[in-house]
Design a protein around this motif. Sequence first.
Motif, short mmCIF file in Angstrom:
data_model
loop_
_atom_site.label_atom_id
_atom_site.label_comp_id
_atom_site.label_asym_id
_atom_site.label_seq_id
_atom_site.Cartn_x
_atom_site.Cartn_y
_atom_site.Cartn_z
N PHE A 157 0.74 -1.34 0.10
CA PHE A 157 -0.07 0.05 -0.04
C PHE A 157 0.58 1.34 -0.09
O PHE A 157 0.50 2.33 -0.27
CB PHE A 157 -0.90 0.05 1.26
CG PHE A 157 -1.97 -1.35 1.05
CD1 PHE A 157 -2.92 -0.93 0.06
CD2 PHE A 157 -1.95 -2.24 2.08
CE1 PHE A 157 -3.86 -1.94 0.26
CE2 PHE A 157 -2.76 -3.28 1.96
CZ PHE A 157 -3.93 -3.14 1.00
N GLY A 158 2.21 1.09 0.26
CA GLY A 158 3.07 2.39 0.47
C GLY A 158 3.73 2.50 -1.02
O GLY A 158 3.88 3.65 -1.39
N ALA A 159 4.02 1.48 -1.75
CA ALA A 159 4.60 1.70 -2.95
C ALA A 159 3.82 0.96 -3.98
O ALA A 159 4.60 0.86 -5.10
CB ALA A 159 6.06 1.24 -2.80
N GLY A 160 3.21 0.14 -3.97
CA GLY A 160 2.44 -0.62 -4.88
C GLY A 160 3.04 -1.82 -5.42
O GLY A 160 2.90 -2.40 -6.66
N THR A 161 4.26 -2.39 -4.75
CA THR A 161 5.14 -3.39 -4.96
C THR A 161 5.00 -4.34 -3.96
O THR A 161 4.93 -4.29 -2.90
CB THR A 161 6.46 -2.76 -5.29
OG1 THR A 161 6.71 -2.39 -4.06
CG2 THR A 161 6.20 -1.76 -6.66
N LEU A 162 5.55 -5.54 -4.41
CA LEU A 162 5.96 -6.77 -3.28
C LEU A 162 7.20 -7.22 -3.94
O LEU A 162 7.50 -7.69 -5.07
CB LEU A 162 4.91 -7.82 -3.33
CG LEU A 162 3.65 -7.54 -2.50
CD1 LEU A 162 2.71 -8.51 -2.82
CD2 LEU A 162 3.99 -7.19 -0.99
N LEU A 163 8.27 -6.99 -3.32
CA LEU A 163 9.63 -7.69 -3.46
C LEU A 163 10.02 -6.74 -4.58
O LEU A 163 10.98 -7.43 -5.37
CB LEU A 163 9.79 -9.16 -3.55
CG LEU A 163 9.40 -10.15 -2.48
CD1 LEU A 163 9.33 -11.50 -2.87
CD2 LEU A 163 10.38 -10.00 -1.26
N GLY A 164 9.81 -5.72 -4.72
CA GLY A 164 10.19 -4.80 -5.90
C GLY A 164 9.56 -5.20 -7.08
O GLY A 164 9.61 -4.25 -7.84
N ASP A 174 -4.41 5.20 -12.85
CA ASP A 174 -4.88 5.98 -13.90
C ASP A 174 -6.40 6.48 -13.58
O ASP A 174 -6.84 7.36 -13.79
CB ASP A 174 -4.90 5.38 -15.38
CG ASP A 174 -3.68 5.18 -15.80
OD1 ASP A 174 -2.70 5.83 -15.47
OD2 ASP A 174 -3.54 4.30 -16.69
N ALA A 175 -6.85 5.35 -12.76
CA ALA A 175 -8.18 5.73 -12.12
C ALA A 175 -8.35 6.68 -11.02
O ALA A 175 -9.36 6.98 -10.33
CB ALA A 175 -9.19 4.29 -11.81
N GLY A 176 -7.33 6.97 -10.51
CA GLY A 176 -7.07 7.89 -9.21
C GLY A 176 -6.52 7.46 -7.93
O GLY A 176 -6.45 8.26 -7.16
N TYR A 177 -5.94 6.00 -8.03
CA TYR A 177 -5.35 5.58 -6.71
C TYR A 177 -4.04 6.37 -6.50
O TYR A 177 -3.31 6.49 -7.47
CB TYR A 177 -5.32 4.04 -7.01
CG TYR A 177 -4.68 3.37 -5.46
CD1 TYR A 177 -5.35 3.25 -4.68
CD2 TYR A 177 -3.20 2.96 -5.80
CE1 TYR A 177 -4.94 2.55 -3.69
CE2 TYR A 177 -2.54 2.33 -4.91
CZ TYR A 177 -3.42 2.19 -3.58
OH TYR A 177 -3.01 1.68 -2.56
N VAL A 178 -3.59 6.50 -5.49
CA VAL A 178 -2.45 7.22 -4.83
C VAL A 178 -1.80 6.23 -3.94
O VAL A 178 -2.68 5.92 -3.02
CB VAL A 178 -2.52 8.44 -4.48
CG1 VAL A 178 -1.21 9.20 -4.17
CG2 VAL A 178 -3.21 9.39 -5.64
N ASN A 179 -0.56 5.61 -4.01
CA ASN A 179 0.02 5.11 -2.79
C ASN A 179 0.05 6.08 -1.50
O ASN A 179 0.24 7.21 -1.73
CB ASN A 179 1.69 4.82 -3.12
CG ASN A 179 1.69 3.90 -4.59
OD1 ASN A 179 0.90 2.95 -4.67
ND2 ASN A 179 2.94 3.94 -5.07
N ASN A 180 0.01 5.23 -0.37
CA ASN A 180 -0.23 5.84 0.74
C ASN A 180 1.01 5.87 1.26
O ASN A 180 1.77 5.29 1.97
CB ASN A 180 -1.34 4.87 1.66
CG ASN A 180 -1.38 5.65 2.83
OD1 ASN A 180 -0.77 6.53 3.48
ND2 ASN A 180 -2.35 5.26 3.72
N GLY A 181 1.62 7.39 1.29
CA GLY A 181 3.09 7.59 1.78
C GLY A 181 3.16 7.31 3.08
O GLY A 181 4.12 7.06 3.81
N MET A 182 2.14 7.27 4.22
CA MET A 182 2.15 7.05 5.37
C MET A 182 2.53 5.76 5.95
O MET A 182 3.23 5.42 6.95
CB MET A 182 0.87 7.31 6.03
CG MET A 182 0.34 8.80 6.32
SD MET A 182 -1.11 8.89 7.31
CE MET A 182 -0.58 8.31 8.86
#
Length: 208
Positions: A157-164, A174-182
Amino acid sequence: MSKLFSKENKQVFAAPLNLDNPILIQVLGICSALAVTAQLEPAIVMGLSVTVITACSNVIISLIRKTIPNRIRIIIQLVVVAALVTIVSMVLKAFAYDVSVQLSVYVGLIITNCILMGRLEAFAMMNGPWESFLDGVGSGLGYAWILVVIGAMRELFGAGTLLGFTVIPQCVYDAGYVNNGMMTMPAMAMILLGCVIWAHRSLNKEEK
Protein backbone atom coordinates in the motif's frame (compact mmCIF):
# COMPACT_ATOMS: atom_id res chain seq x y z
CA MET A 1 11.57 -41.21 15.48
CA SER A 2 8.12 -41.09 17.05
CA LYS A 3 9.66 -39.62 20.20
CA LEU A 4 11.34 -36.87 18.20
CA PHE A 5 7.98 -35.80 16.83
CA SER A 6 5.89 -36.53 19.90
CA LYS A 7 2.83 -34.49 20.80
CA GLU A 8 4.84 -32.51 23.33
CA ASN A 9 7.54 -31.64 20.78
CA LYS A 10 4.94 -30.64 18.21
CA GLN A 11 3.42 -28.33 20.81
CA VAL A 12 6.84 -26.85 21.59
CA PHE A 13 7.23 -26.00 17.89
CA ALA A 14 3.67 -24.86 17.20
CA ALA A 15 2.96 -22.74 20.28
CA PRO A 16 5.18 -19.77 19.29
CA LEU A 17 3.58 -19.69 15.86
CA ASN A 18 0.16 -18.85 17.26
CA LEU A 19 -1.02 -19.04 20.86
CA ASP A 20 2.34 -18.14 22.41
CA ASN A 21 3.65 -15.89 19.65
CA PRO A 22 6.60 -13.79 20.88
CA ILE A 23 5.28 -10.58 19.30
CA LEU A 24 1.51 -10.99 19.46
CA ILE A 25 1.25 -12.52 22.93
CA GLN A 26 4.53 -11.86 24.74
CA VAL A 27 5.02 -8.45 23.05
CA LEU A 28 8.77 -9.03 22.56
CA GLY A 29 11.00 -7.93 19.71
CA ILE A 30 8.63 -5.25 18.45
CA CYS A 31 11.40 -2.67 17.89
CA SER A 32 12.82 -4.50 14.89
CA ALA A 33 9.29 -5.35 13.76
CA LEU A 34 8.66 -1.62 13.41
CA ALA A 35 12.08 -0.71 11.99
CA VAL A 36 12.70 -3.21 9.18
CA THR A 37 9.21 -3.73 7.74
CA ALA A 38 8.98 -0.79 5.35
CA GLN A 39 9.68 -3.33 2.58
CA LEU A 40 9.05 -7.05 2.35
CA GLU A 41 12.57 -8.23 1.42
CA PRO A 42 14.41 -6.94 4.52
CA ALA A 43 11.52 -8.18 6.67
CA ILE A 44 11.96 -11.71 5.26
CA VAL A 45 15.74 -11.62 5.68
CA MET A 46 15.48 -10.30 9.23
CA GLY A 47 12.93 -12.98 10.15
CA LEU A 48 15.07 -15.78 8.71
CA SER A 49 18.19 -14.40 10.42
CA VAL A 50 16.50 -14.38 13.82
CA THR A 51 15.15 -17.88 13.21
CA VAL A 52 18.60 -19.29 12.38
CA ILE A 53 20.26 -17.54 15.31
CA THR A 54 17.55 -18.53 17.79
CA ALA A 55 17.62 -22.19 16.73
CA CYS A 56 21.42 -22.47 16.74
CA SER A 57 21.92 -20.59 20.01
CA ASN A 58 19.24 -22.70 21.69
CA VAL A 59 21.00 -25.91 20.63
CA ILE A 60 24.44 -24.70 21.71
CA ILE A 61 23.29 -23.51 25.12
CA SER A 62 21.30 -26.70 25.63
CA LEU A 63 24.37 -28.82 24.89
CA ILE A 64 26.58 -26.98 27.39
CA ARG A 65 23.95 -25.99 29.95
CA LYS A 66 25.19 -28.41 32.62
CA THR A 67 28.70 -26.99 32.47
CA ILE A 68 27.71 -23.31 32.65
CA PRO A 69 28.25 -21.72 36.10
CA ASN A 70 25.01 -20.11 37.18
CA ARG A 71 26.58 -16.75 38.02
CA ILE A 72 27.93 -16.17 34.48
CA ARG A 73 25.22 -17.88 32.44
CA ILE A 74 23.94 -14.60 30.93
CA ILE A 75 27.45 -13.65 29.80
CA ILE A 76 27.93 -17.02 28.11
CA GLN A 77 24.55 -16.75 26.42
CA LEU A 78 25.47 -13.31 25.09
CA VAL A 79 28.81 -14.59 23.79
CA VAL A 80 27.10 -17.43 21.91
CA VAL A 81 24.48 -15.12 20.42
CA ALA A 82 27.08 -12.48 19.51
CA ALA A 83 29.19 -15.05 17.68
CA LEU A 84 26.20 -16.28 15.67
CA VAL A 85 25.06 -12.73 14.89
CA THR A 86 28.54 -11.91 13.61
CA ILE A 87 28.50 -14.96 11.33
CA VAL A 88 25.04 -14.10 9.97
CA SER A 89 26.05 -10.47 9.44
CA MET A 90 29.14 -11.53 7.46
CA VAL A 91 27.08 -13.95 5.33
CA LEU A 92 24.55 -11.20 4.54
CA LYS A 93 27.31 -8.77 3.55
CA ALA A 94 28.85 -11.42 1.31
CA PHE A 95 25.70 -12.68 -0.44
CA ALA A 96 23.00 -10.03 0.12
CA TYR A 97 24.86 -6.77 0.54
CA ASP A 98 22.00 -4.48 -0.48
CA VAL A 99 19.69 -6.06 2.08
CA SER A 100 22.35 -5.89 4.78
CA VAL A 101 22.64 -2.15 4.10
CA GLN A 102 18.87 -1.79 4.42
CA LEU A 103 18.89 -3.65 7.72
CA SER A 104 21.76 -1.45 8.88
CA VAL A 105 22.46 -1.78 12.62
CA TYR A 106 19.40 -3.94 13.27
CA VAL A 107 21.28 -7.14 12.43
CA GLY A 108 23.78 -6.36 15.18
CA LEU A 109 20.96 -5.52 17.55
CA ILE A 110 19.70 -9.09 17.29
CA ILE A 111 22.17 -9.69 20.13
CA THR A 112 19.86 -7.79 22.47
CA ASN A 113 16.63 -9.22 21.06
CA CYS A 114 14.41 -10.16 24.00
CA ILE A 115 13.11 -13.22 22.16
CA LEU A 116 16.55 -14.83 21.94
CA MET A 117 17.57 -14.19 25.52
CA GLY A 118 14.15 -15.21 26.76
CA ARG A 119 14.24 -18.58 24.97
CA LEU A 120 17.80 -19.30 26.11
CA GLU A 121 17.02 -18.53 29.72
CA ALA A 122 13.51 -19.99 29.91
CA PHE A 123 13.87 -23.05 27.67
CA ALA A 124 17.35 -24.00 26.45
CA MET A 125 18.82 -23.94 29.97
CA MET A 126 16.31 -26.57 31.07
CA ASN A 127 15.71 -28.82 28.04
CA GLY A 128 17.55 -31.07 25.62
CA PRO A 129 19.03 -30.05 22.25
CA TRP A 130 16.19 -31.35 20.06
CA GLU A 131 13.45 -29.70 22.09
CA SER A 132 15.51 -26.51 22.21
CA PHE A 133 15.98 -26.61 18.44
CA LEU A 134 12.24 -26.94 17.88
CA ASP A 135 11.55 -24.12 20.32
CA GLY A 136 14.12 -21.90 18.60
CA VAL A 137 12.75 -22.56 15.11
CA GLY A 138 9.17 -22.07 16.28
CA SER A 139 9.96 -18.82 18.09
CA GLY A 140 11.95 -17.52 15.12
CA LEU A 141 9.23 -18.35 12.62
CA GLY A 142 6.59 -16.91 14.95
CA TYR A 143 8.55 -13.68 14.91
CA ALA A 144 9.22 -13.88 11.17
CA TRP A 145 5.66 -14.29 9.94
CA ILE A 146 4.58 -11.13 11.74
CA LEU A 147 7.38 -9.19 10.04
CA VAL A 148 6.39 -10.65 6.67
CA VAL A 149 2.71 -9.70 7.10
CA ILE A 150 3.48 -6.14 8.16
CA GLY A 151 6.23 -5.74 5.57
CA ALA A 152 3.95 -6.97 2.79
CA MET A 153 1.14 -4.59 3.75
CA ARG A 154 3.46 -1.59 4.09
CA GLU A 155 5.20 -2.18 0.76
CA LEU A 156 1.99 -3.02 -1.10
CA PHE A 157 0.00 0.00 0.00
CA GLY A 158 2.99 2.33 0.35
CA ALA A 159 4.70 1.63 -2.97
CA GLY A 160 2.36 -0.65 -4.92
CA THR A 161 5.01 -3.36 -5.10
CA LEU A 162 6.01 -6.63 -3.43
CA LEU A 163 9.69 -7.64 -3.38
CA GLY A 164 10.26 -4.80 -5.83
CA PHE A 165 7.80 -6.10 -8.42
CA THR A 166 4.83 -3.93 -9.35
CA VAL A 167 1.59 -5.48 -8.11
CA ILE A 168 -0.97 -2.72 -8.49
CA PRO A 169 -1.61 -2.25 -12.24
CA GLN A 170 -1.20 1.12 -13.93
CA CYS A 171 -4.91 1.29 -14.74
CA VAL A 172 -5.67 1.57 -11.03
CA TYR A 173 -3.38 4.61 -10.78
CA ASP A 174 -4.97 6.04 -13.91
CA ALA A 175 -8.34 5.73 -12.16
CA GLY A 176 -7.10 7.97 -9.35
CA TYR A 177 -5.45 5.61 -6.86
CA VAL A 178 -2.43 7.05 -5.01
CA ASN A 179 0.11 5.16 -2.92
CA ASN A 180 -0.25 5.82 0.81
CA GLY A 181 2.98 7.52 1.84
CA MET A 182 2.14 7.03 5.52
CA MET A 183 2.77 3.30 5.10
CA THR A 184 6.48 3.99 4.87
CA MET A 185 6.52 5.75 8.26
CA PRO A 186 7.30 3.93 11.55
CA ALA A 187 4.06 5.20 13.09
CA MET A 188 2.03 3.22 10.55
CA ALA A 189 4.02 0.09 11.40
CA MET A 190 2.91 0.52 15.01
CA ILE A 191 -0.71 0.94 13.95
CA LEU A 192 -0.59 -2.13 11.69
CA LEU A 193 1.05 -4.20 14.42
CA GLY A 194 -1.67 -3.13 16.85
CA CYS A 195 -4.33 -4.19 14.34
CA VAL A 196 -2.67 -7.58 13.83
CA ILE A 197 -2.46 -8.13 17.62
CA TRP A 198 -6.12 -7.15 18.01
CA ALA A 199 -7.25 -9.47 15.19
CA HIS A 200 -5.15 -12.37 16.47
CA ARG A 201 -6.41 -12.11 20.03
CA SER A 202 -10.01 -11.72 18.89
CA LEU A 203 -9.81 -14.83 16.68
CA ASN A 204 -8.09 -16.90 19.38
CA LYS A 205 -10.03 -15.69 22.40
CA GLU A 206 -12.12 -18.85 22.74
CA GLU A 207 -9.18 -21.18 22.09
CA LYS A 208 -7.11 -19.42 24.75
